[in-house]
Design a protein around this motif. Sequence first.
Motif, PDB file in Angstrom:
ATOM      1  N   ALA A  31       0.958  -1.177  -0.152  1.00  0.00           N
ATOM      2  CA  ALA A  31       0.027  -0.031  -0.009  1.00  0.00           C
ATOM      3  C   ALA A  31       0.726   1.236   0.066  1.00  0.00           C
ATOM      4  CB  ALA A  31      -0.938  -0.151   1.184  1.00  0.00           C
ATOM      5  N   ALA A  32       0.561   2.094  -0.970  1.00  0.00           N
ATOM      6  CA  ALA A  32       1.406   3.172  -1.161  1.00  0.00           C
ATOM      7  C   ALA A  32       0.679   4.496  -1.961  1.00  0.00           C
ATOM      8  CB  ALA A  32       2.800   2.994  -1.852  1.00  0.00           C
ATOM      9  N   GLY A  33       1.328   5.579  -1.642  1.00  0.00           N
ATOM     10  CA  GLY A  33       0.817   6.772  -2.268  1.00  0.00           C
ATOM     11  C   GLY A  33      -0.343   7.635  -1.707  1.00  0.00           C
ATOM     12  N   PRO A  34      -1.009   8.455  -2.012  1.00  0.00           N
ATOM     13  CA  PRO A  34      -1.791   9.533  -1.364  1.00  0.00           C
ATOM     14  C   PRO A  34      -3.141   8.778  -1.124  1.00  0.00           C
ATOM     15  CG  PRO A  34      -1.848  10.061  -3.753  1.00  0.00           C
ATOM     16  CD  PRO A  34      -0.771   8.913  -3.437  1.00  0.00           C
ATOM     17  N   ARG A  35      -3.489   9.277   0.167  1.00  0.00           N
ATOM     18  CA  ARG A  35      -4.750   9.009   1.005  1.00  0.00           C
ATOM     19  C   ARG A  35      -5.357  10.563   1.077  1.00  0.00           C
ATOM     20  NH1 ARG A  35      -2.839   4.797  -0.861  1.00  0.00           N
ATOM     21  NH2 ARG A  35      -2.981   2.787   0.082  1.00  0.00           N
ATOM     22  N   PRO A  36      -6.449  10.550   0.854  1.00  0.00           N
ATOM     23  CA  PRO A  36      -7.571   9.936   0.281  1.00  0.00           C
ATOM     24  C   PRO A  36      -7.004   9.615  -0.935  1.00  0.00           C
ATOM     25  CG  PRO A  36      -8.514  11.944   0.535  1.00  0.00           C
ATOM     26  CD  PRO A  36      -6.957  12.121   1.295  1.00  0.00           C
ATOM     27  N   LEU A  37      -7.647   8.316  -1.592  1.00  0.00           N
ATOM     28  CA  LEU A  37      -7.408   7.596  -3.011  1.00  0.00           C
ATOM     29  C   LEU A  37      -7.276   8.744  -4.084  1.00  0.00           C
ATOM     30  CD1 LEU A  37      -9.050   4.421  -2.728  1.00  0.00           C
ATOM     31  CD2 LEU A  37      -6.645   4.716  -2.172  1.00  0.00           C
ATOM     32  N   ALA A  38      -6.099   8.572  -4.748  1.00  0.00           N
ATOM     33  CA  ALA A  38      -5.924   9.220  -6.078  1.00  0.00           C
ATOM     34  C   ALA A  38      -4.944   8.627  -7.083  1.00  0.00           C
ATOM     35  CB  ALA A  38      -5.388  10.799  -5.558  1.00  0.00           C
ATOM     36  N   LYS A  39      -4.840   9.203  -8.309  1.00  0.00           N
ATOM     37  CA  LYS A  39      -3.841   8.638  -9.155  1.00  0.00           C
ATOM     38  C   LYS A  39      -2.663   8.443  -8.482  1.00  0.00           C
ATOM     39  CE  LYS A  39      -2.744   8.433 -13.743  1.00  0.00           C
ATOM     40  NZ  LYS A  39      -2.918   8.871 -15.382  1.00  0.00           N
ATOM     41  N   GLY A  40      -1.852   7.282  -8.524  1.00  0.00           N
ATOM     42  CA  GLY A  40      -0.692   7.072  -7.960  1.00  0.00           C
ATOM     43  C   GLY A  40      -0.676   6.402  -6.495  1.00  0.00           C
ATOM     44  N   SER A  41      -1.886   6.124  -6.071  1.00  0.00           N
ATOM     45  CA  SER A  41      -2.253   5.180  -4.898  1.00  0.00           C
ATOM     46  C   SER A  41      -1.981   3.920  -5.254  1.00  0.00           C
ATOM     47  CB  SER A  41      -3.448   5.445  -4.097  1.00  0.00           C
ATOM     48  OG  SER A  41      -3.734   6.745  -3.757  1.00  0.00           O
ATOM     49  N   ALA A  42      -1.727   3.108  -4.463  1.00  0.00           N
ATOM     50  CA  ALA A  42      -1.464   1.478  -4.758  1.00  0.00           C
ATOM     51  C   ALA A  42      -1.790   0.833  -3.342  1.00  0.00           C
ATOM     52  CB  ALA A  42      -0.052   1.356  -5.167  1.00  0.00           C
ATOM     53  N   TYR A  43      -2.075  -0.597  -3.799  1.00  0.00           N
ATOM     54  CA  TYR A  43      -2.497  -1.610  -2.868  1.00  0.00           C
ATOM     55  C   TYR A  43      -1.677  -2.744  -3.361  1.00  0.00           C
ATOM     56  CZ  TYR A  43      -6.471   1.225  -1.070  1.00  0.00           C
ATOM     57  OH  TYR A  43      -7.234   2.074  -0.566  1.00  0.00           O
ATOM     58  N   PRO A  44      -1.554  -3.958  -2.624  1.00  0.00           N
ATOM     59  CA  PRO A  44      -0.739  -5.014  -3.302  1.00  0.00           C
ATOM     60  C   PRO A  44      -1.676  -5.574  -4.456  1.00  0.00           C
ATOM     61  CG  PRO A  44      -0.741  -5.089  -0.882  1.00  0.00           C
ATOM     62  CD  PRO A  44      -1.553  -4.089  -1.022  1.00  0.00           C
ATOM     63  N   GLY A  45      -0.959  -5.575  -5.480  1.00  0.00           N
ATOM     64  CA  GLY A  45      -1.819  -6.070  -6.876  1.00  0.00           C
ATOM     65  C   GLY A  45      -2.491  -5.166  -7.503  1.00  0.00           C
ATOM     66  N   PHE A  46      -2.600  -3.784  -6.983  1.00  0.00           N
ATOM     67  CA  PHE A  46      -3.475  -2.741  -7.639  1.00  0.00           C
ATOM     68  C   PHE A  46      -2.832  -1.455  -7.572  1.00  0.00           C
ATOM     69  CE2 PHE A  46      -6.805  -5.888  -6.318  1.00  0.00           C
ATOM     70  CZ  PHE A  46      -7.421  -6.003  -7.473  1.00  0.00           C
ATOM     71  N   HIS A  47      -3.058  -0.678  -8.439  1.00  0.00           N
ATOM     72  CA  HIS A  47      -2.907   0.728  -8.389  1.00  0.00           C
ATOM     73  C   HIS A  47      -3.813   1.605  -9.035  1.00  0.00           C
ATOM     74  CE1 HIS A  47      -0.979   0.011 -12.423  1.00  0.00           C
ATOM     75  NE2 HIS A  47      -1.412   1.208 -12.682  1.00  0.00           N
ATOM     76  N   VAL A  48      -4.149   2.903  -8.454  1.00  0.00           N
ATOM     77  CA  VAL A  48      -5.311   3.436  -9.197  1.00  0.00           C
ATOM     78  C   VAL A  48      -4.973   4.160 -10.260  1.00  0.00           C
ATOM     79  CG1 VAL A  48      -6.729   5.827  -8.424  1.00  0.00           C
ATOM     80  CG2 VAL A  48      -6.052   4.015  -6.613  1.00  0.00           C
ATOM     81  N   LEU A  49      -5.723   3.898 -11.321  1.00  0.00           N
ATOM     82  CA  LEU A  49      -5.695   4.347 -12.564  1.00  0.00           C
ATOM     83  C   LEU A  49      -6.318   5.779 -12.684  1.00  0.00           C
ATOM     84  CD1 LEU A  49      -4.891   3.962 -15.484  1.00  0.00           C
ATOM     85  CD2 LEU A  49      -6.986   3.346 -15.639  1.00  0.00           C
ATOM     86  N   SER A  50      -7.563   6.007 -11.961  1.00  0.00           N
ATOM     87  CA  SER A  50      -8.165   7.152 -11.994  1.00  0.00           C
ATOM     88  C   SER A  50      -9.200   7.018 -10.561  1.00  0.00           C
ATOM     89  CB  SER A  50      -9.016   7.506 -13.156  1.00  0.00           C
ATOM     90  OG  SER A  50      -9.953   6.378 -13.125  1.00  0.00           O
TER      91      SER A  50
END
Length: 152
Positions: free
Chosen positions: A54-73
Amino acid sequence: MEISSLPRVDEHTEIVTADAHAVWQAVGEVLDRSFSERRFAGYARLVGCPDRTAAGPRPLAKGSAYPGFHVLSAAPGRELALVGRHHFSTYALVFRLDGTGPGRTRLRAETRARFPGPFGALYRLLVIGTRGHALFVRRLLAAVRRRAEEVR
């Protein structure tokens, strides 16, 4: 990655007695809590996902990530598109929020994925064919509903 180019796998829906803002917050909280479990990072590593923490900005935004996923939009209160890939699949999980009346929101989770080659076909059988994926997504949606309704 163009989500619309991936074949549709399924879609699950939950009606939430809360406004879209509360549901959006609950989606972020539930995903953070669910994907912070060590087993997801281990699984992501095992199948070869580039996103393993899990990484990136919170609240969720482009660039946020989870194991197996990243936020496209991320369009707060409307749509969250997660994408990922590993050795056996390229996939997307898109959450859509639609108002259905005062204080009510329809939360949908659409899965799209491609499973190339014989190992991809076997992986699809193990994950989709056993209904394990559907159970996981329905549990996520139910957890979001409970969280949004308890804070409204």
